[in-house]
Design an enzyme around this catalytic site. Structure first.
Site, PDB file in Angstrom:
ATOM      1  N   ASP A  98     -38.767 -20.941  -9.240  1.00  0.00           N
ATOM      2  CA  ASP A  98     -39.259 -22.287  -8.963  1.00  0.00           C
ATOM      3  C   ASP A  98     -38.155 -23.281  -9.363  1.00  0.00           C
ATOM      4  O   ASP A  98     -37.638 -23.195 -10.479  1.00  0.00           O
ATOM      5  CB  ASP A  98     -40.511 -22.480  -9.833  1.00  0.00           C
ATOM      6  CG  ASP A  98     -41.235 -23.763  -9.508  1.00  0.00           C
ATOM      7  OD1 ASP A  98     -40.539 -24.743  -9.168  1.00  0.00           O
ATOM      8  OD2 ASP A  98     -42.473 -23.780  -9.599  1.00  0.00           O
ATOM      9  N   LYS A 163     -27.805 -34.616   2.874  1.00  0.00           N
ATOM     10  CA  LYS A 163     -28.424 -35.848   3.290  1.00  0.00           C
ATOM     11  C   LYS A 163     -29.948 -35.651   3.256  1.00  0.00           C
ATOM     12  O   LYS A 163     -30.362 -34.528   3.481  1.00  0.00           O
ATOM     13  CB  LYS A 163     -27.922 -36.110   4.704  1.00  0.00           C
ATOM     14  CG  LYS A 163     -28.356 -37.394   5.305  1.00  0.00           C
ATOM     15  CD  LYS A 163     -27.773 -37.536   6.698  1.00  0.00           C
ATOM     16  CE  LYS A 163     -28.613 -38.498   7.459  1.00  0.00           C
ATOM     17  NZ  LYS A 163     -29.604 -37.894   8.320  1.00  0.00           N
ATOM     18  N   HIS A 193     -22.379 -34.886   7.486  1.00  0.00           N
ATOM     19  CA  HIS A 193     -21.831 -33.842   8.359  1.00  0.00           C
ATOM     20  C   HIS A 193     -21.006 -34.410   9.515  1.00  0.00           C
ATOM     21  O   HIS A 193     -20.264 -33.688  10.159  1.00  0.00           O
ATOM     22  CB  HIS A 193     -22.932 -32.890   8.854  1.00  0.00           C
ATOM     23  CG  HIS A 193     -23.710 -33.422  10.020  1.00  0.00           C
ATOM     24  ND1 HIS A 193     -24.792 -34.245   9.890  1.00  0.00           N
ATOM     25  CD2 HIS A 193     -23.540 -33.256  11.352  1.00  0.00           C
ATOM     26  CE1 HIS A 193     -25.267 -34.544  11.083  1.00  0.00           C
ATOM     27  NE2 HIS A 193     -24.521 -33.960  11.994  1.00  0.00           N
ATOM     28  N   LYS A 197     -16.886 -33.164  11.724  1.00  0.00           N
ATOM     29  CA  LYS A 197     -16.539 -33.053  13.145  1.00  0.00           C
ATOM     30  C   LYS A 197     -15.034 -33.272  13.311  1.00  0.00           C
ATOM     31  O   LYS A 197     -14.494 -34.272  12.829  1.00  0.00           O
ATOM     32  CB  LYS A 197     -17.314 -34.081  13.976  1.00  0.00           C
ATOM     33  CG  LYS A 197     -18.824 -33.847  13.969  1.00  0.00           C
ATOM     34  CD  LYS A 197     -19.529 -34.876  14.836  1.00  0.00           C
ATOM     35  CE  LYS A 197     -21.030 -34.891  14.601  1.00  0.00           C
ATOM     36  NZ  LYS A 197     -21.756 -33.741  15.084  1.00  0.00           N
ATOM     37  N   HIS A 255     -23.882 -41.753   8.984  1.00  0.00           N
ATOM     38  CA  HIS A 255     -23.010 -41.345  10.092  1.00  0.00           C
ATOM     39  C   HIS A 255     -22.287 -42.513  10.764  1.00  0.00           C
ATOM     40  O   HIS A 255     -21.073 -42.498  10.936  1.00  0.00           O
ATOM     41  CB  HIS A 255     -23.819 -40.591  11.143  1.00  0.00           C
ATOM     42  CG  HIS A 255     -24.621 -39.454  10.601  1.00  0.00           C
ATOM     43  ND1 HIS A 255     -24.188 -38.677   9.552  1.00  0.00           N
ATOM     44  CD2 HIS A 255     -25.823 -38.945  10.947  1.00  0.00           C
ATOM     45  CE1 HIS A 255     -25.091 -37.741   9.284  1.00  0.00           C
ATOM     46  NE2 HIS A 255     -26.104 -37.892  10.112  1.00  0.00           N
ATOM     47  N   LYS A 351     -32.706 -42.037  19.844  1.00  0.00           N
ATOM     48  CA  LYS A 351     -33.190 -40.747  20.340  1.00  0.00           C
ATOM     49  C   LYS A 351     -33.780 -40.961  21.722  1.00  0.00           C
ATOM     50  O   LYS A 351     -34.167 -42.063  22.090  1.00  0.00           O
ATOM     51  CB  LYS A 351     -34.264 -40.192  19.410  1.00  0.00           C
ATOM     52  CG  LYS A 351     -33.743 -39.957  17.997  1.00  0.00           C
ATOM     53  CD  LYS A 351     -34.149 -38.599  17.468  1.00  0.00           C
ATOM     54  CE  LYS A 351     -33.640 -38.370  16.079  1.00  0.00           C
ATOM     55  NZ  LYS A 351     -32.424 -37.571  15.997  1.00  0.00           N
TER      56      LYS A 351
HETATM   57  C1  BG6 Z   1     -28.834 -35.851  11.381  1.00  0.00           C
HETATM   58  C2  BG6 Z   1     -30.066 -36.660  11.689  1.00  0.00           C
HETATM   59  O1  BG6 Z   1     -28.264 -36.280  10.173  1.00  0.00           O
HETATM   60  O2  BG6 Z   1     -27.896 -35.998  12.427  1.00  0.00           O
HETATM   61  C3  BG6 Z   1     -30.653 -36.221  13.026  1.00  0.00           C
HETATM   62  O3  BG6 Z   1     -31.035 -36.480  10.667  1.00  0.00           O
HETATM   63  C4  BG6 Z   1     -29.609 -36.289  14.113  1.00  0.00           C
HETATM   64  O4  BG6 Z   1     -31.775 -37.038  13.363  1.00  0.00           O
HETATM   65  C5  BG6 Z   1     -28.350 -35.537  13.691  1.00  0.00           C
HETATM   66  O5  BG6 Z   1     -30.165 -35.690  15.283  1.00  0.00           O
HETATM   67  C6  BG6 Z   1     -27.231 -35.745  14.704  1.00  0.00           C
HETATM   68  O6  BG6 Z   1     -26.167 -34.898  14.378  1.00  0.00           O
HETATM   69  P1  BG6 Z   1     -25.307 -34.175  15.502  1.00  0.00           P
HETATM   70  O7  BG6 Z   1     -24.255 -33.438  14.752  1.00  0.00           O
HETATM   71  O8  BG6 Z   1     -26.247 -33.295  16.269  1.00  0.00           O
HETATM   72  O9  BG6 Z   1     -24.751 -35.255  16.376  1.00  0.00           O
END
Ligand code: BG6
Length: 507
Positions: A98, A163, A193, A197, A255, A351
């Site tokens: 846990d 994140k 992330h 890239k 991002h 989105k």
């Molecule tokens: C994430 C978000 O951090 O990044 C998602 O929580 C989003 O909502 C995603 O879809 C986009 O990342 P990528 O690498 O698919 O462009």
């Protein structure tokens, strides 16, 4: 982001993954480790320890991860290479426990000591919190109490935080305080992330590795910048998360702001993590406070995305039928420094837009028209430099050329560099560089505490303002469109317009 041309394997170490059964471990961490094995960039001696609450044997854990990896590879018509898999899996241990109980951490401590001795890991441990963010503070605190992240321990003790890093300024500050109680800043790796890239990392190479761009990278030559991160997917199964988050929190302070920072920061004196992070922090400080009139929010209605009929956001699973959460956001940023004063940065993300497309588009100032006054040229297109982040990674330069023939007419043409035409791209899930960098202790691509707080500080007034004013006309854009019309008005007020959101395959 090692600048070495010949990278070498990181030192021996243990990687402890909290959330060993989670999605992130299966989809990204294990495939990334496998891909590092392909390029001989895994530690020569590696112990993988998975911690999660359910019961299973180490063999079961390894077998499940291997099955999932096989599925990931199958998407590229690849099969698992047993030699590579053995490098990842040669020492995998599952520890059931846990996250909230001190006993888990005592057992972890004993296990680490045993493996360290057996495998000569030099005391090096990388802790990876691949768990829901509500556990971040708990895990860090318990690791601290157990003496597992002591900076003075033999070897390194590092912690990766995923994140979301907070939900607003106050929670980000609280989390930072919690982490910094037990760890030093240079032990903490806050992942965004997007910085994993290749195309995002290439922004620095483009700007600072060429004599051509930097002299024109300023308000003398640039009219404005447009940064777009468009997604065609909806919220999928993440309705619950998204209802508490929304597009602004989910994408902007992390991002999108990282893309702004890469584009707008001053040149660092070296590629040292601290030099780069200091320049980014300076840039964040120059961004002017956002007002509600600088920001537009949207929510998708039903529509058609790439020939598929899709439901409205309010009809998605785990979403309230009268939800006021935004699935789209557009904004105008002003960076008030000598390089950028008067050059707006327009940002948008959403989105269920028409396609998946992320780019940074730099629009140069118009040439004077006088020269063409007596010619059939009716108007001059502006020049654009477009950095394509995904999917068709590359760089385009659009400029005017004379159409062949006796009459002077101009046409906008484009010079193209496509990554895939020049470089063999090794299979990657986007986490390879980030994990490798943690293993070698390079924090360049990770966010420092002050950066995270500065980013939340910038969006804070908008979050507050939106909370007290209901959005009007939600849903306000059809799935499959380019977003709400209010986003067009935002640029129209400045006499500008958005670039079309499209794939750049053609001209
Ligand atoms: C994430 C978000 O951090 O990044 C998602 O929580 C989003 O909502 C995603 O879809 C986009 O990342 P990528 O690498 O698919 O462009």
């Amino acid at each position: 982001m090692s600048m070495l041309s010949h990278k070498s394997p990181p030192p021996p170490c243990a990687i402890v993954i909290f959330g060993a059964n989670g999605d992130l471990t299966k989809r990204l961490i294990i495939p990334a480790l496998y891909n590092l094995a392909r390029t001989q960039l895994l530690p020569v001696s590696l112990s993988l320890i998975g911690v999660d609450h359910n019961k299973k044997t180490s063999e079961e854990w390894a077998a499940q991860l291997k099955d999932f990896l096989a599925q990931v590879l199958a998407k590229n018509n690849e099969e698992i290479d047993e030699t590579l898999w053995r490098q990842v899996a040669r020492c995998m241990t599952f520890l059931s426990g846990d996250f909230e109980k001190p006993d888990t951490y005592q057992r972890l401590k004993d296990l680490l000591a045993e493996l360290d001795e057996k495998q000569s890991l030099g005391g090096n441990v990388l802790f990876y919190m691949a768990v829901a963010d509500r556990f971040f503070a708990t895990i860090a605190g318990k690791l601290g109490e157990a003496g597992l992240v002591d900076a003075s321990a033999k070897g390194f003790r590092r912690l990766i935080v995923e994140k979301p890093f907070g939900h607003d300024l106050a929670s980000a500050k609280a989390l930072n305080a919690c982490l910094l109680k037990w760890l030093k800043e240079d032990q903490i790796y806050r992942i965004d992330h997007f910085l994993g890239k290749e195309t995002v990392q290439n922004i620095m190479a483009l700007r600072f590795g060429n004599g051509l761009f930097e002299p024109i990278w300023n308000r003398d030559r640039i009219d404005h910048v447009q940064i777009t991160v468009a997604e065609s997917i909806g919220v999928e199964t993440r309705g619950k998360f998204y209802e508490a988050t929304g597009a602004l929190r989910d994408m902007v302070p992390n991002h999108l702001f990282q893309l702004v920072a890469m584009t707008a920061m001053e040149p660092p004196v070296s590629f040292d993590a601290e030099d780069i992070r200091a320049k980014k922090a300076e840039m964040f400080r120059a961004i002017q406070p956002l007002g509600l009139t600088d920001v537009v929010r949207g929510q998708y209605d039903a529509g058609t995305v790439q020939d598929e009929q899709v439901a409205a956001y309010r009809r998605e699973p785990n979403v309230a039928p009268d939800s006021n959460i935004e699935t789209y956001v557009a904004m105008r940023l002003k960076i008030d420094n000598w390089r950028w004063a008067g050059v707006p940065f327009y940002l948008r993300t959403g989105k269920r837009l028409n396609i998946r497309s992320s780019e940074i588009a730099i629009r140069f100032k118009q040439a004077p028209y006088a020269l063409f006054r007596d010619t059939p040229v009716e108007e001059l297109d502006a020049d654009w430099l477009i950095l394509r982040i995904q999917p068709d990674e590359g760089i385009r330069l659009r400029f005017n050329a004379k159409r062949p023939g006796p009459v002077m007419t101009l046409e906008s043409v484009s010079m193209r560099f496509n990554y895939k035409d020049y470089f063999h791209q090794a299979p990657a899930v986007g986490y390879e560089t980030l994990i490798y960098d943690c293993l070698i202790g390079d924090a360049t691509l990770f966010q420092r505490a002050d950066q995270v707080e500065a980013a939340w500080g910038l969006v804070e007034p908008v979050l507050e303002g939106w909370q007290s004013t209901k959005p009007r006309h939600f849903p306000n854009y059809a799935a499959g469109s380019e977003g709400p019309s209010a986003a067009n008005d935002l640029l129209a007020k400045d006499g500008r317009s958005w670039r079309a959101i499209r794939i750049l395959g053609g001209k």
